[in-house]
Design a protein around this motif. Structure first.
Motif, PDB file in Angstrom:
ATOM      1  N   PRO A 177      11.121  28.965 128.722  1.00  0.00           N
ATOM      2  CA  PRO A 177      11.198  28.481 127.338  1.00  0.00           C
ATOM      3  C   PRO A 177      12.605  28.084 126.906  1.00  0.00           C
ATOM      4  O   PRO A 177      12.782  27.068 126.228  1.00  0.00           O
ATOM      5  CB  PRO A 177      10.684  29.678 126.524  1.00  0.00           C
TER       6      PRO A 177
ATOM      7  N   THR B 160      14.031  24.340 125.722  1.00  0.00           N
ATOM      8  CA  THR B 160      14.722  24.143 124.441  1.00  0.00           C
ATOM      9  C   THR B 160      16.079  23.479 124.636  1.00  0.00           C
ATOM     10  O   THR B 160      16.408  22.501 123.955  1.00  0.00           O
ATOM     11  CB  THR B 160      14.903  25.498 123.737  1.00  0.00           C
TER      12      THR B 160
ATOM     13  N   SER C 132       7.898  21.844 124.374  1.00  0.00           N
ATOM     14  CA  SER C 132       6.876  22.738 124.905  1.00  0.00           C
ATOM     15  C   SER C 132       5.833  22.017 125.745  1.00  0.00           C
ATOM     16  O   SER C 132       5.005  22.654 126.384  1.00  0.00           O
ATOM     17  CB  SER C 132       6.177  23.468 123.750  1.00  0.00           C
TER      18      SER C 132
ATOM     19  N   GLU D  74      -0.712  31.560 126.400  1.00  0.00           N
ATOM     20  CA  GLU D  74       0.564  30.936 126.014  1.00  0.00           C
ATOM     21  C   GLU D  74       1.548  31.014 127.181  1.00  0.00           C
ATOM     22  O   GLU D  74       1.873  32.105 127.647  1.00  0.00           O
ATOM     23  CB  GLU D  74       1.155  31.637 124.789  1.00  0.00           C
TER      24      GLU D  74
ATOM     25  N   SER E  35       4.336  28.478 127.352  1.00  0.00           N
ATOM     26  CA  SER E  35       5.505  27.645 127.069  1.00  0.00           C
ATOM     27  C   SER E  35       6.507  28.312 126.148  1.00  0.00           C
ATOM     28  O   SER E  35       7.611  27.803 125.968  1.00  0.00           O
ATOM     29  CB  SER E  35       5.069  26.311 126.445  1.00  0.00           C
ATOM     30  N   ARG E  36       6.164  29.447 125.568  1.00  0.00           N
ATOM     31  CA  ARG E  36       7.085  30.167 124.694  1.00  0.00           C
ATOM     32  C   ARG E  36       6.907  31.669 124.885  1.00  0.00           C
ATOM     33  O   ARG E  36       5.866  32.129 125.344  1.00  0.00           O
ATOM     34  CB  ARG E  36       6.876  29.784 123.232  1.00  0.00           C
TER      35      ARG E  36
ATOM     36  N   SER F 100      10.591  33.328 117.719  1.00  0.00           N
ATOM     37  CA  SER F 100      10.012  31.992 117.861  1.00  0.00           C
ATOM     38  C   SER F 100       9.554  31.727 119.286  1.00  0.00           C
ATOM     39  O   SER F 100       8.729  30.852 119.530  1.00  0.00           O
ATOM     40  CB  SER F 100      11.035  30.937 117.440  1.00  0.00           C
ATOM     41  N   GLY F 101      10.134  32.490 120.236  1.00  0.00           N
ATOM     42  CA  GLY F 101       9.735  32.366 121.629  1.00  0.00           C
ATOM     43  C   GLY F 101      10.398  31.231 122.374  1.00  0.00           C
ATOM     44  O   GLY F 101      10.105  31.021 123.555  1.00  0.00           O
ATOM     45  N   VAL F 102      11.300  30.495 121.744  1.00  0.00           N
ATOM     46  CA  VAL F 102      11.897  29.336 122.405  1.00  0.00           C
ATOM     47  C   VAL F 102      13.389  29.503 122.671  1.00  0.00           C
ATOM     48  O   VAL F 102      13.979  28.743 123.444  1.00  0.00           O
ATOM     49  CB  VAL F 102      11.668  28.049 121.573  1.00  0.00           C
TER      50      VAL F 102
ATOM     51  N   TYR G  57       0.555  36.443 127.221  1.00  0.00           N
ATOM     52  CA  TYR G  57       1.742  35.594 127.289  1.00  0.00           C
ATOM     53  C   TYR G  57       2.360  35.674 128.686  1.00  0.00           C
ATOM     54  O   TYR G  57       2.420  36.751 129.284  1.00  0.00           O
ATOM     55  CB  TYR G  57       2.778  36.029 126.249  1.00  0.00           C
TER      56      TYR G  57
ATOM     57  N   ALA H 187      12.579  34.331 125.748  1.00  0.00           N
ATOM     58  CA  ALA H 187      12.726  32.947 126.194  1.00  0.00           C
ATOM     59  C   ALA H 187      13.079  32.822 127.671  1.00  0.00           C
ATOM     60  O   ALA H 187      13.195  31.702 128.178  1.00  0.00           O
ATOM     61  CB  ALA H 187      13.785  32.232 125.348  1.00  0.00           C
TER      62      ALA H 187
END
Length: 493
Positions: free
Chosen positions: A369, A373, A379, A435, A437-438, A443-445, A464, A469
């Motif tokens: 992730p 970013t 994503s 999930e 991608s994060r 925010s997970g990014v 997840y 990240a």
């Protein structure tokens, strides 16, 4: 994918023994080194000197012999001094010695304990010593519960069911080196901001408490230890509650933020890989104190060495080059540099008694992730350039392992995390994920480490792929642990 050894004869580099012999002559003028030689024997100390030479190069000083003669406290593993990159043997907790400009000959060492009583019989291998040259006896794994984990999640406070002993392998000891993917909390004892000893890290760990592991629960090496019946976790070498008797089951020397390149670790003041190998030298001296020379050597010969590193090296250099096009580094040249260091470290550990290695390959770094970013892919897709760099490094690592396997009595395995995580990214439903991608934290990014402190998390981390990240969730670690277990079985077959 397992790369089994082919029979061959290990050859020492042409002038390595000559260099070690000259170092021995240089250091033998000190009385401390002479005492160490009388106590330990010439052959064992010479191997330690050679191994340290491979790791640290020409900057080896005679005080290494003095370090070898010290005996840390039997009850606890020492806390590292502030200067963890160039350290003498760590001190055991206790009253600090009075300050002085030096220590007189014959005065007690601050690192030396009074002679302890013999360790209890149940803490030592029950089989009698074999004659030198005989085959090592392979004992079934023992069950041990780490003091960190008094009971399993959801179990009664008084303790749950013990781990089931796996008798299909001869592995009774796990020794771990690397980065945050296998660091159980060593960074907690270092003056660095690269820590995870706060919530929400450890949210799904035993007791819902953070320990310094960069995930929501256990690491892949923790799960591997449980599968082997060794224990529910692998503790850190710098864990202040670690007892000498526990060392025979294994420890982790890993440090979050580290890499094969020492520069990577030095930027954020964590343990470099060469410092981790030096700590392994100290581990060997401690285990010799517990078991005696011959049993200690047999333990190291049958221990499994798990090595997981390299992502921080490649990712930091690539991102730095991307942000400053005037200083773009040839990634292929840098990969070769890292592979050369891996070869040197591995040879040093072989000289110290290691025989079985499990190398964890790089993941698809372009799918992380934080990489999505910072590189700007978003994503929707991974950065293919970073993925190609990871794949290229992995192919060179496999070639190196094939060469290492030509050495007599040496076996290696390669853990293909790239394929496992790439497949989970491409087809998450097959792996029970929603999930990929994060991360689950914030925010997970972008959140990692300190920026994840106190942030809200997703409802169910088990769906997840990533916890923050960069780092995988416990679910992903379980996937990696399963592959490791297959490799362990093959290494000991």
């Amino acid at each position: 994918m397992d790369h089994r050894k082919q029979q061959g004869r290990a050859r020492t580099p042409p002038n390595m023994h000559q260099i070690a012999f000259h170092l021995f002559l240089l250091c033998s003028s000190s009385s401390s080194f002479a005492m160490t030689m009388r106590r330990r024997g010439f052959q064992q100390q010479l191997l330690l000197v050679v191994a340290l030479l491979v790791v640290t190069g020409a900057a080896l000083h005679c005080h290494c012999a003095t370090a070898a003669s010290s005996e840390p406290d039997q009850q606890t593993t020492p806390v590292p001094p502030p200067d963890h990159q160039e350290t003498p043997p760590p001190q055991a907790p206790g009253p600090s010695p009075p300050p002085s400009s030096g220590r007189r000959r014959g005065s007690p060492s601050p690192h030396r304990r009074p002679p302890p009583p013999p360790p209890p019989k149940q803490q030592v291998d029950p089989e009698p010593d074999q004659e030198d040259g005989g085959p090592p006896a392979v004992l079934p794994p023992r069950v041990v519960v780490s003091p960190q984990d008094p009971h399993p999640p959801g179990g009664p406070p008084g303790g749950g069911a013990a781990a089931v002993v796996n008798r299909t392998t001869g592995c009774t000891t796990l020794l771990v080196l690397g980065d945050s993917t296998v660091d159980p909390g060593n960074n907690n004892r270092l003056p660095t901001t690269a820590r995870a000893n706060f919530l929400p890290y450890g949210l799904n760990f035993y007791g819902r408490r953070p320990t310094g592991r960069f995930t929501n629960g256990r690491l892949a090496t923790d799960m591997l230890a449980e599968k082997l019946g060794i224990g529910r976790t692998i503790p850190g070498f710098y864990d202040p509650s670690l007892k000498l008797a526990q060392l025979r089951r294994g420890v982790s020397f890993a440090s979050g933020g580290s890499g094969y390149d020492d520069t990577t670790a030095n930027r954020i003041n964590v343990l470099s890989f060469s410092a981790q190998v030096r700590n392994f030298v100290r581990y060997k001296l401690l285990i010799r104190t517990l078991l005696g020379p011959r049993r200690a050597e047999r333990l190291l010969n049958r221990a499994a060495f798990v090595i997981s590193s390299g992502t921080n090296d490649m990712l930091s250099l690539y991102l730095a080059s991307s942000s400053n096009r005037s200083s773009v580094v040839d990634m292929d040249t840098y990969e070769n540099h890292l592979i050369a260091r891996v070869a040197n470290y591995t040879q040093a550990m072989i000289l110290l008694g290691a025989r079985r290695f499990i190398f964890v390959g790089l993941p698809p770094m372009g799918c992380l992730p934080i990489a999505r970013t910072l590189v700007g892919t978003g994503s929707d897709r991974c950065d293919e350039t970073l993925n190609q760099i990871a794949a290229s490094f992995n192919s060179k690592l496999i070639q190196l392992l094939n060469i290492i396997n030509f050495q007599r009595q040496i076996a290696t395995s390669y853990i293909d995390t790239y394929t496992a995580i790439h497949d989970a990214t491409a087809d998450p439903k097959t792996f029970g994920l929603t999930e990929v991608s994060r991360g689950c934290c914030g925010s997970g990014v972008i959140e990692v480490g300190q920026t994840c402190r106190g942030r809200r998390t997703c409802g169910d981390p088990s769906h997840y792929l990533y916890w923050d990240a960069i780092h995988p969730t416990e679910t992903t670690n379980q996937l990696i642990a399963d592959v490791m277990m297959d490799s362990i079985t093959q290494l000991y077959s």
